[in-house]
Write an enzyme that holds these catalytic residues in place. Structure first.
Site, mmCIF file in Angstrom:
data_model
loop_
_atom_site.group_PDB
_atom_site.id
_atom_site.type_symbol
_atom_site.label_atom_id
_atom_site.label_comp_id
_atom_site.label_asym_id
_atom_site.label_seq_id
_atom_site.Cartn_x
_atom_site.Cartn_y
_atom_site.Cartn_z
ATOM 1 N N GLY A 33 -9.562 4.757 -5.972
ATOM 2 C CA GLY A 33 -8.263 4.098 -6.125
ATOM 3 C C GLY A 33 -7.167 4.652 -5.214
ATOM 4 N N VAL A 34 -5.970 4.737 -5.789
ATOM 5 C CA VAL A 34 -4.831 5.177 -4.976
ATOM 6 C C VAL A 34 -4.999 6.652 -4.590
ATOM 7 C CG1 VAL A 34 -3.292 5.818 -6.908
ATOM 8 C CG2 VAL A 34 -2.324 4.995 -4.773
ATOM 9 N N ASP A 35 -5.661 7.423 -5.449
ATOM 10 C CA ASP A 35 -5.938 8.849 -5.159
ATOM 11 C C ASP A 35 -6.746 8.954 -3.866
ATOM 12 O OD1 ASP A 35 -7.546 11.458 -7.195
ATOM 13 O OD2 ASP A 35 -6.115 11.578 -5.553
ATOM 14 N N SER A 70 -2.470 4.524 -14.177
ATOM 15 C CA SER A 70 -3.390 4.189 -15.275
ATOM 16 C C SER A 70 -3.807 2.720 -15.333
ATOM 17 C CB SER A 70 -2.816 4.589 -16.654
ATOM 18 O OG SER A 70 -2.844 5.993 -16.814
ATOM 19 N N ASP A 94 0.875 -1.181 0.000
ATOM 20 C CA ASP A 94 0.000 0.000 0.000
ATOM 21 C C ASP A 94 0.905 1.221 0.000
ATOM 22 O OD1 ASP A 94 -2.517 1.216 2.393
ATOM 23 O OD2 ASP A 94 -1.479 2.190 0.730
ATOM 24 N N ASN A 144 -6.486 12.620 -10.920
ATOM 25 C CA ASN A 144 -7.166 13.025 -12.162
ATOM 26 C C ASN A 144 -6.940 14.519 -12.308
ATOM 27 O OD1 ASN A 144 -9.377 14.544 -10.818
ATOM 28 N ND2 ASN A 144 -9.904 12.505 -10.069
ATOM 29 N N GLY A 157 -5.566 1.086 -13.228
ATOM 30 C CA GLY A 157 -6.828 0.813 -12.522
ATOM 31 C C GLY A 157 -8.003 1.366 -13.296
ATOM 32 N N VAL A 158 -8.627 2.370 -12.725
ATOM 33 C CA VAL A 158 -9.819 2.998 -13.323
ATOM 34 C C VAL A 158 -9.556 3.427 -14.768
ATOM 35 C CG1 VAL A 158 -11.222 5.130 -13.193
ATOM 36 C CG2 VAL A 158 -10.799 3.771 -11.140
ATOM 37 N N TYR A 159 -8.321 3.832 -15.047
ATOM 38 C CA TYR A 159 -8.024 4.361 -16.392
ATOM 39 C C TYR A 159 -7.737 3.275 -17.421
ATOM 40 C CZ TYR A 159 -8.231 9.307 -15.041
ATOM 41 O OH TYR A 159 -8.652 10.547 -14.621
HETATM 42 N N1 APR Z 1 -1.337 1.583 -2.988
HETATM 43 C C1 APR Z 1 -0.783 1.237 -4.182
HETATM 44 N N2 APR Z 1 -1.501 1.039 -5.298
HETATM 45 C C2 APR Z 1 -2.836 1.187 -5.194
HETATM 46 C C3 APR Z 1 -3.493 1.554 -4.002
HETATM 47 C C4 APR Z 1 -2.681 1.752 -2.865
HETATM 48 N N3 APR Z 1 -3.191 2.101 -1.681
HETATM 49 N N4 APR Z 1 -4.838 1.624 -4.241
HETATM 50 C C5 APR Z 1 -5.003 1.304 -5.535
HETATM 51 N N5 APR Z 1 -3.815 1.025 -6.110
HETATM 52 C C6 APR Z 1 -3.507 0.621 -7.482
HETATM 53 C C7 APR Z 1 -4.632 0.052 -8.295
HETATM 54 O O1 APR Z 1 -4.880 -1.300 -7.928
HETATM 55 C C8 APR Z 1 -4.024 0.172 -9.685
HETATM 56 O O2 APR Z 1 -3.154 -0.918 -9.940
HETATM 57 O O3 APR Z 1 -3.101 1.767 -8.210
HETATM 58 C C9 APR Z 1 -3.180 1.447 -9.594
HETATM 59 C C10 APR Z 1 -3.784 2.659 -10.289
HETATM 60 O O4 APR Z 1 -5.198 2.558 -10.211
HETATM 61 P P1 APR Z 1 -6.115 3.846 -9.886
HETATM 62 O O5 APR Z 1 -5.888 4.269 -8.513
HETATM 63 O O6 APR Z 1 -7.505 3.467 -10.307
HETATM 64 O O7 APR Z 1 -5.536 4.974 -10.847
HETATM 65 P P2 APR Z 1 -5.708 5.170 -12.433
HETATM 66 O O8 APR Z 1 -5.956 3.885 -13.143
HETATM 67 O O9 APR Z 1 -4.540 6.016 -12.849
HETATM 68 O O10 APR Z 1 -7.050 6.036 -12.545
HETATM 69 C C11 APR Z 1 -7.033 7.341 -12.037
HETATM 70 O O11 APR Z 1 -8.925 6.894 -10.696
HETATM 71 O O12 APR Z 1 -8.949 7.037 -8.450
HETATM 72 C C12 APR Z 1 -9.272 7.710 -9.583
HETATM 73 O O13 APR Z 1 -9.071 10.020 -8.996
HETATM 74 C C13 APR Z 1 -8.473 8.973 -9.735
HETATM 75 O O14 APR Z 1 -9.788 9.711 -11.569
HETATM 76 C C14 APR Z 1 -8.540 9.156 -11.213
HETATM 77 C C15 APR Z 1 -8.444 7.737 -11.740
#
Ligand code: APR
Length: 172
Positions: free
Chosen positions: A32-34, A122, A10, A24, A124-126
């Site tokens: 997500g991580v944000d 990118s 984490d 974002n 995850g959600v992206y």
């Molecule tokens: N520590 C490390 N990695 C994490 C954590 C954490 N605590 N939480 C999530 N992740 C991972 C996810 O599993 C993924 O592999 O971070 C990676 C990126 O995923 P997202 O957080 O969804 O980010 P992204 O794909 O870049 O999408 C960005 O998602 O959360 C929103 O505000 C954010 O709109 C933006 C979009």
């Protein structure tokens, strides 16, 4: 020589100089991580991001750009916010994702961070594939760090074993 490593974990618990947030463009938080970083850093992080929107980034942070704020309640001293390309919005250009890693390293040097943790921006959600993110992330960090680079450690902190394996493969 910059050490590159991949760990399962984490990112909010990483006691490094800087952790990178997959934000974002609004910089006003998300899932997500944000979401995890904002929860762990506390409300002062959102206040600092609101200040950035009032000053340096009235239109929001562009995809591929990076900007630092303090880490507040996080163990990390700094958060470097970057905006990855969103596959679902048609952003499929690998150069946009490479820019996230290159610009985050540039900002790390500017603030004097010697150890930096990256999530799989990118992936995850992206909607980008883990293998492609790992390949671009490792290749970019390798290409963008000099032998005498002030950044001494780049740690990829992956939330799943599958992602960690992708990064291990790219690092091998
Ligand atoms: N520590 C490390 N990695 C994490 C954590 C954490 N605590 N939480 C999530 N992740 C991972 C996810 O599993 C993924 O592999 O971070 C990676 C990126 O995923 P997202 O957080 O969804 O980010 P992204 O794909 O870049 O999408 C960005 O998602 O959360 C929103 O505000 C954010 O709109 C933006 C979009």
């Amino acid at each position: 020589m910059t050490v590159l490593e991949a760990v399962r974990g984490d990112i909010t618990t990483q006691p490094l100089d800087a952790i990178v947030n997959a934000a974002n463009s609004s910089l006003l938080g998300g899932g997500g991580v944000d979401g995890a970083i904002h929860r762990a850093a506390g409300p002062r992080l959102l206040a600092a991001c609101r200040d950035l929107r009032r000053t340096a980034y009235p239109q929001g942070l562009p995809t591929g750009a990076a900007v630092a704020t303090p880490g507040f309640d996080l163990p990390a001293r700094w958060v470097i916010h970057t905006v990855g390309p969103n596959r679902y919005a048609g952003q499929t250009d690998p150069a946009l994702l490479a820019s996230c890693f290159r610009e985050s390293l540039r900002v790390a040097r500017e603030i004097g961070a010697r150890t930096v943790a990256f999530p799989a921006v990118s992936a995850g959600v992206y909607g980008w594939g883990g293998a492609q993110v790992a390949e671009i992330a490792v290749a970019t960090v390798r290409a963008e760090t000099a032998d005498d680079d002030p950044v001494k450690l780049v740690r990829f902190v992956l939330f799943t074993d599958a992602l960690r394996e992708h990064f291990e493969r790219s690092l091998a």
